[in-house]
Every structure is written in structure tokens, then in C-alpha cells.
Design a protein around this motif. Structure first.
Motif, PDB file in Angstrom:
ATOM      1  N   GLN A  76      53.565  46.357  35.947  1.00  0.00           N
ATOM      2  CA  GLN A  76      53.809  45.785  34.624  1.00  0.00           C
ATOM      3  C   GLN A  76      53.128  44.427  34.444  1.00  0.00           C
ATOM      4  OE1 GLN A  76      58.077  45.738  34.652  1.00  0.00           O
ATOM      5  NE2 GLN A  76      58.271  47.908  34.066  1.00  0.00           N
ATOM      6  N   GLN A  77      52.766  43.807  35.547  1.00  0.00           N
ATOM      7  CA  GLN A  77      52.188  42.459  35.492  1.00  0.00           C
ATOM      8  C   GLN A  77      50.721  42.459  35.935  1.00  0.00           C
ATOM      9  OE1 GLN A  77      53.744  39.772  34.417  1.00  0.00           O
ATOM     10  NE2 GLN A  77      55.928  40.243  34.491  1.00  0.00           N
ATOM     11  N   GLN A  78      49.987  43.541  35.649  1.00  0.00           N
ATOM     12  CA  GLN A  78      48.616  43.651  36.142  1.00  0.00           C
ATOM     13  C   GLN A  78      47.678  42.591  35.550  1.00  0.00           C
ATOM     14  OE1 GLN A  78      46.801  47.534  36.906  1.00  0.00           O
ATOM     15  NE2 GLN A  78      48.755  48.509  36.332  1.00  0.00           N
ATOM     16  N   HIS A  79      48.111  41.945  34.476  1.00  0.00           N
ATOM     17  CA  HIS A  79      47.318  40.838  33.931  1.00  0.00           C
ATOM     18  C   HIS A  79      47.459  39.584  34.788  1.00  0.00           C
ATOM     19  CE1 HIS A  79      51.392  40.614  32.325  1.00  0.00           C
ATOM     20  NE2 HIS A  79      51.222  39.317  32.185  1.00  0.00           N
ATOM     21  N   SER A  80      48.487  39.572  35.685  1.00  0.00           N
ATOM     22  CA  SER A  80      48.748  38.397  36.523  1.00  0.00           C
ATOM     23  C   SER A  80      48.677  38.688  38.020  1.00  0.00           C
ATOM     24  CB  SER A  80      50.140  37.825  36.204  1.00  0.00           C
ATOM     25  OG  SER A  80      50.242  37.417  34.865  1.00  0.00           O
ATOM     26  N   LEU A  81      49.080  39.891  38.434  1.00  0.00           N
ATOM     27  CA  LEU A  81      49.191  40.219  39.850  1.00  0.00           C
ATOM     28  C   LEU A  81      48.307  41.408  40.204  1.00  0.00           C
ATOM     29  CD1 LEU A  81      53.084  40.022  40.242  1.00  0.00           C
ATOM     30  CD2 LEU A  81      51.421  38.170  40.556  1.00  0.00           C
ATOM     31  N   LYS A 114      62.298  38.825  43.001  1.00  0.00           N
ATOM     32  CA  LYS A 114      62.356  37.465  42.452  1.00  0.00           C
ATOM     33  C   LYS A 114      61.076  36.696  42.756  1.00  0.00           C
ATOM     34  CE  LYS A 114      65.242  33.280  42.465  1.00  0.00           C
ATOM     35  NZ  LYS A 114      64.263  32.302  42.959  1.00  0.00           N
ATOM     36  N   ARG A 115      60.603  36.801  43.995  1.00  0.00           N
ATOM     37  CA  ARG A 115      59.383  36.073  44.343  1.00  0.00           C
ATOM     38  C   ARG A 115      58.182  36.639  43.581  1.00  0.00           C
ATOM     39  NH1 ARG A 115      59.526  32.684  48.412  1.00  0.00           N
ATOM     40  NH2 ARG A 115      61.000  33.943  49.635  1.00  0.00           N
ATOM     41  N   LEU A 116      58.159  37.933  43.391  1.00  0.00           N
ATOM     42  CA  LEU A 116      57.081  38.533  42.603  1.00  0.00           C
ATOM     43  C   LEU A 116      57.067  37.978  41.185  1.00  0.00           C
ATOM     44  CD1 LEU A 116      57.164  42.293  43.658  1.00  0.00           C
ATOM     45  CD2 LEU A 116      55.221  40.730  43.894  1.00  0.00           C
ATOM     46  N   GLN A 117      58.240  37.855  40.572  1.00  0.00           N
ATOM     47  CA  GLN A 117      58.320  37.315  39.224  1.00  0.00           C
ATOM     48  C   GLN A 117      57.874  35.855  39.199  1.00  0.00           C
ATOM     49  OE1 GLN A 117      58.690  39.154  36.757  1.00  0.00           O
ATOM     50  NE2 GLN A 117      60.169  40.803  37.093  1.00  0.00           N
ATOM     51  N   GLU A 118      58.234  35.105  40.223  1.00  0.00           N
ATOM     52  CA  GLU A 118      57.811  33.699  40.302  1.00  0.00           C
ATOM     53  C   GLU A 118      56.298  33.595  40.419  1.00  0.00           C
ATOM     54  OE1 GLU A 118      61.770  31.786  42.492  1.00  0.00           O
ATOM     55  OE2 GLU A 118      60.035  32.417  43.693  1.00  0.00           O
ATOM     56  N   TYR A 119      55.711  34.467  41.248  1.00  0.00           N
ATOM     57  CA  TYR A 119      54.261  34.441  41.408  1.00  0.00           C
ATOM     58  C   TYR A 119      53.562  34.857  40.112  1.00  0.00           C
ATOM     59  CZ  TYR A 119      54.636  33.854  46.526  1.00  0.00           C
ATOM     60  OH  TYR A 119      54.871  33.374  47.789  1.00  0.00           O
ATOM     61  N   ALA A 120      54.167  35.793  39.387  1.00  0.00           N
ATOM     62  CA  ALA A 120      53.572  36.217  38.120  1.00  0.00           C
ATOM     63  C   ALA A 120      53.558  35.068  37.117  1.00  0.00           C
ATOM     64  CB  ALA A 120      54.339  37.414  37.557  1.00  0.00           C
ATOM     65  N   LEU A 121      54.639  34.297  37.059  1.00  0.00           N
ATOM     66  CA  LEU A 121      54.690  33.147  36.155  1.00  0.00           C
ATOM     67  C   LEU A 121      53.653  32.097  36.562  1.00  0.00           C
ATOM     68  CD1 LEU A 121      58.564  32.729  35.731  1.00  0.00           C
ATOM     69  CD2 LEU A 121      56.922  33.491  34.002  1.00  0.00           C
ATOM     70  N   LEU A 122      53.488  31.875  37.860  1.00  0.00           N
ATOM     71  CA  LEU A 122      52.480  30.917  38.323  1.00  0.00           C
ATOM     72  C   LEU A 122      51.083  31.388  37.948  1.00  0.00           C
ATOM     73  CD1 LEU A 122      51.555  28.408  39.872  1.00  0.00           C
ATOM     74  CD2 LEU A 122      51.682  29.758  41.982  1.00  0.00           C
ATOM     75  N   ALA A 123      50.819  32.673  38.103  1.00  0.00           N
ATOM     76  CA  ALA A 123      49.514  33.220  37.737  1.00  0.00           C
ATOM     77  C   ALA A 123      49.242  33.009  36.251  1.00  0.00           C
ATOM     78  CB  ALA A 123      49.445  34.699  38.087  1.00  0.00           C
ATOM     79  N   ALA A 124      50.286  33.173  35.436  1.00  0.00           N
ATOM     80  CA  ALA A 124      50.125  32.936  34.001  1.00  0.00           C
ATOM     81  C   ALA A 124      49.787  31.468  33.729  1.00  0.00           C
ATOM     82  CB  ALA A 124      51.392  33.344  33.268  1.00  0.00           C
ATOM     83  N   GLU A 125      50.382  30.565  34.506  1.00  0.00           N
ATOM     84  CA  GLU A 125      50.087  29.135  34.355  1.00  0.00           C
ATOM     85  C   GLU A 125      48.628  28.835  34.667  1.00  0.00           C
ATOM     86  OE1 GLU A 125      52.584  26.616  36.702  1.00  0.00           O
ATOM     87  OE2 GLU A 125      54.422  27.653  36.103  1.00  0.00           O
ATOM     88  N   THR A 126      48.142  29.425  35.734  1.00  0.00           N
ATOM     89  CA  THR A 126      46.780  29.121  36.185  1.00  0.00           C
ATOM     90  C   THR A 126      45.721  29.881  35.411  1.00  0.00           C
ATOM     91  OG1 THR A 126      46.796  30.867  37.867  1.00  0.00           O
ATOM     92  CG2 THR A 126      47.655  28.705  38.522  1.00  0.00           C
TER      93      THR A 126
END
Length: 400
Positions: free
Chosen positions: A180-185, A134-146
Motif C-alpha cells: 500500500q505504500q509503494q510510493h514510499s517503501l 509500527k516501524r514500517l509505518q514510521e519508515y513510510a512517514l519518513l520516506a514521505a518527508e524526504t
């Protein structure tokens, strides 16, 4: 050095200062001794990472970093991170020591103010700790924001059972999210804290067995990254662990760590009077002035205690009220000081009793040894440094 001479000398130096308030002292000669021991006992091939919560002063951190060549910090508190980011160079790496709520991470980036005199990059130089999918998904969304990638270190459970990824399947699920989130994490490594190695009861496990078990779990998790997620593997991944109680044990073990966290060992408060740190010296003290001195002991509702009671209980021979008190600390000089059990400790004026065997007057200082550094240090506005028995400087504490 004789204990009485050491503290009476410090008392004289503090009485010569232009202000008498509760003060935190760090003995630089003892600190240097501990720094040398850390360097001798650090696992070969592993980098030192200073634990900021245990050394919460920019000046203290800079002092240890200069003498060790360390360029890595572990931070547990967002305000500390924000404070340090204003002063650190572009080659310092920061690993979060616990997972931060995503709102706190967002706040850090939104309020990060670039200091023109530094080149700190808050995206490139910070590793955020993640403990759940869950925290990983939250961090991925934040990375997308920034629009910036976040570096992610995964907390693993090597036996402490305080959270983090505890099973191979749990780790695989986390790595799959990052994959799967290498564009963000960006995977930056693993962190596995192991204080249980020395704290488990001996009937349950010996330190050697507990360390071997923790190291085996760590190696298995590293192998999963290397063999099953080659797209995430890099030779510069951080594999952090240990701590002041256990870092020396990794020196002669089959340890997978390449990054070792140490903090309290440098100043050695009382909690760290343990066998693995037996050769380290206490390097921090609290000094506070005596405000009032009274012969015998007077108590509310009772008045002056009878002579026979003072004679029977020698520690009631004299009474002192000090500036402040109620710190997480033990009175260490004069040696027979103790809190009056009826008055109890006070944050304003603690009442102490003593036998009178040691001469102590108003304006003299009494000395305490902290139980820990990470909370106690922050109760003081400054640190006074001591070199060769002389007050040599003043250091600031991190902003909260």
C-alpha cells in the motif's frame, strides 16, 4: 608454528616499535587462511555479506572485500554507517542487521555528507530492517518527508525468537503495508538469523533438525511473497541469514538463502571455538607491555606472602603489573599467567601472577585472545597487522 616461538617473536617485534601501549594485532597469514576457508564453505550461489560489527575497521573490511570480491556489508550501528558511507563505492550494498529507531534513520539522512570522491547513494544502497508494522509505518512517514523511497528488508523469526515477523499472517500484514505504500517503501528482501541452530541443547534439537526447521520457515515466507504479493516480487530480492557459527551448514542443506552474513569467523575470537569453525585459526590478539615485575606476591594489608604459600601455590611465584587490562579476553601467553584474585582485574594496571617458569621482564609484552571482536576491537585506537611474524602496517578503526 610453535606457540612459544610465535609469541616470543611477536614480543621482539613489538619491543622494537616506537611506542609501547595496549595494542590489537591481526595476523594476516591466519586471516588469509580463514578467508580461503570461508570461500570453500560458502553456499554455492549465495553472496557473502561481511558483518561490520565483527570487523570494525575500514581497512580490515577493504582487505577482506578485495580478497573475496564481496560487495555487501551488514551494519549494526548508525555511526559506522555514516563513516563507511563516506568511503564506499557505488556498487556496495548495505543491510542493517537490526532495526533502527526512526529518529536514528532520520538523523543519518539529515547528516549524510556527500564525499565528492565517492558516489555512494544512501537511498539506493541501504536496506533498512523492519520488524513490526509500527516501524514500517514510521519508515513510510519518513520516506514521505524526504521525498525518497526507502528500501525495506523484513526481519523474520526462523526460530531464534528475538523479534521479527514470526507467522505467515504477521508477514502478510507487513507485506500489505509495503504494498500500500509503494510510493514510499520498496521491499528489498528478508533477513532471518539462525544461531539457535548450533546453540540449542542437543536433547532439545540437533543442528540438522534445527536448520531444517529454520529453512522451512524461510521457504514458506519466500513463497508468500512470490505467490501472494507478485507486485513486490523481484528476482534480486535479498534473502539473508546464517552467521559465522552456521554459514557452513547451509552449504550442504536445502537452504533458501542467497545472501550469507559472516564476520567473526575471519578473525576467530574465543567465542567461536566451536565445531563448525574447527579448521579456522585465531587471527587476533591483544598485546600489552609489562610495567612492573616483583618477586613473590605482596598484597595490601598482608604484605609479602610467606614462602610456604608461594611454594604451595606456584602461580604466586612472580607478580606483574601490566598496562591496562580488564578486557573481554583470556591471557594466552605466557601460558601460566592469571589475574591475582584479591587485586582483581583493573582497566589501569592489572596485577598478574605467574610461576616464573617463563622469563618475562619489564617492557616485555603479554598476549591475550579476545572473547569477541565486535566490542573488544573498539577499545583500541589502531590495529597493527602482522605478516610473516613482522609488524607490517597499521589500520584504523571505525568512528563511533
Amino acid at each position: 608454528m610453535d606457540k612459544t616461538f610465535y609469541f616470543t617473536s611477536l614480543n621482539q617485534r613489538l619491543r622494537a616499535q616506537n611506542r609501547a601501549i595496549p595494542t590489537l594485532l591481526i595476523d594476516l597469514d591466519r586471516l588469509d587462511h580463514n578467508i580461503a576457508l570461508v570461500q570453500q564453505q560458502l553456499k554455492e550461489g549465495a553472496d557473502l555479506r561481511l558483518v561490520v560489527k565483527s570487523l570494525p575497521s575500514p581497512d580490515l573490511l577493504h582487505y577482506v572485500m578485495e580478497r573475496t570480491g564481496c560487495q555487501k556489508l551488514m551494519v549494526f550501528h548508525q555511526p559506522f554507517l555514516s563513516d563507511l558511507a563516506q568511503h564506499l563505492k557505488d556498487n556496495v550494498d548495505i543491510l542493517l542487521g537490526k532495526p533502527m529507531p526512526v529518529r536514528t534513520v532520520r538523523y543519518f539522512y539529515q547528516h549524510f555528507a556527500k564525499n565528492p570522491d565517492t558516489h555512494f547513494d544512501p537511498y539506493r544502497q541501504v536496506q533498512w530492517l523492519a520488524d513490526t508494522p509500527k516501524r514500517l509505518q514510521e519508515y513510510a512517514l519518513l520516506a514521505a518527508e524526504t521525498g525518497k523511497k526507502l528500501r525495506i528488508n523484513l526481519e523474520i523469526d526462523t526460530g531464534l525468537h528475538r523479534g521479527g515477523f514470526a507467522t505467515p499472517s504477521g508477514l502478510r500484514a507487513a507485506l500489505q503495508i509495503i504494498n500500500q505504500q509503494q510510493h514510499s517503501l520498496v521491499l528489498s528482501g528478508l533477513m532471518g538469523y539462525d544461531p539457535q541452530v548450533v546453540k540449542l541443547p542437543r536433547w532439545l534439537s540437533s543442528p540438522a533438525k534445527a536448520l531444517a526447521k529454520a529453512n522451512q520457515i524461510y521457504r514458506e515466507f519466500i513463497q508468500i511473497i512470490r505467490e501472494e504479493f507478485p507486485a513486490l516480487w523481484r528476482e534480486d530480492l535479498t534473502f539473508n541469514g546464517a552467521g559465522s557459527p552456521t554459514f557452513g551448514l547451509h552449504q550442504n542443506s536445502d537452504s533458501p538463502l542467497n545472501d550469507v552474513a559472516i564476520g567473526s569467523a575471519f578473525v576467530k575470537p574465543t567465542t567461536f571455538d566451536i565445531p563448525t569453525l574447527a579448521d579456522f585459526q585465531p587471527a587476533c590478539w591483544i598485546a600489552t607491555p609489562v610495567l612492573k615485575k616483583m618477586r613473590g606476591t605482596k598484597l595490601p594489608g598482608i604484605g609479602q606472602l610467606p614462602h610456604w604459600m608461594s611454594a604451595a601455590f606456584l602461580f604466586l611465584g612472580e607478580s606483574y603489573f601490566i598496562y591496562g587490562g580488564y578486557w573481554k579476553a583470556d591471557y594466552c601467553y605466557p601460558p601460566d599467567l592469571r589475574i591475582n584474585p584479591l587485586f582483581g582485574a583493573s582497566t589501569n594496571q592489572s596485577m598478574l601472577n605467574a610461576s616464573g617458569q617463563h622469563t618475562l621482564e619489564v617492557d616485555d609484552f603479554v598476549f591475550l585472545r579476545p572473547w569477541q571482536s565486535e566490542f573488544v576491537f573498539l577499545q583500541f585506537g589502531r590495529i597493527l597487522t602482522v605478516r610473516n611474524g613482522e609488524v607490517s602496517g597499521e589500520w584504523r578503526l571505525l568512528r563511533q
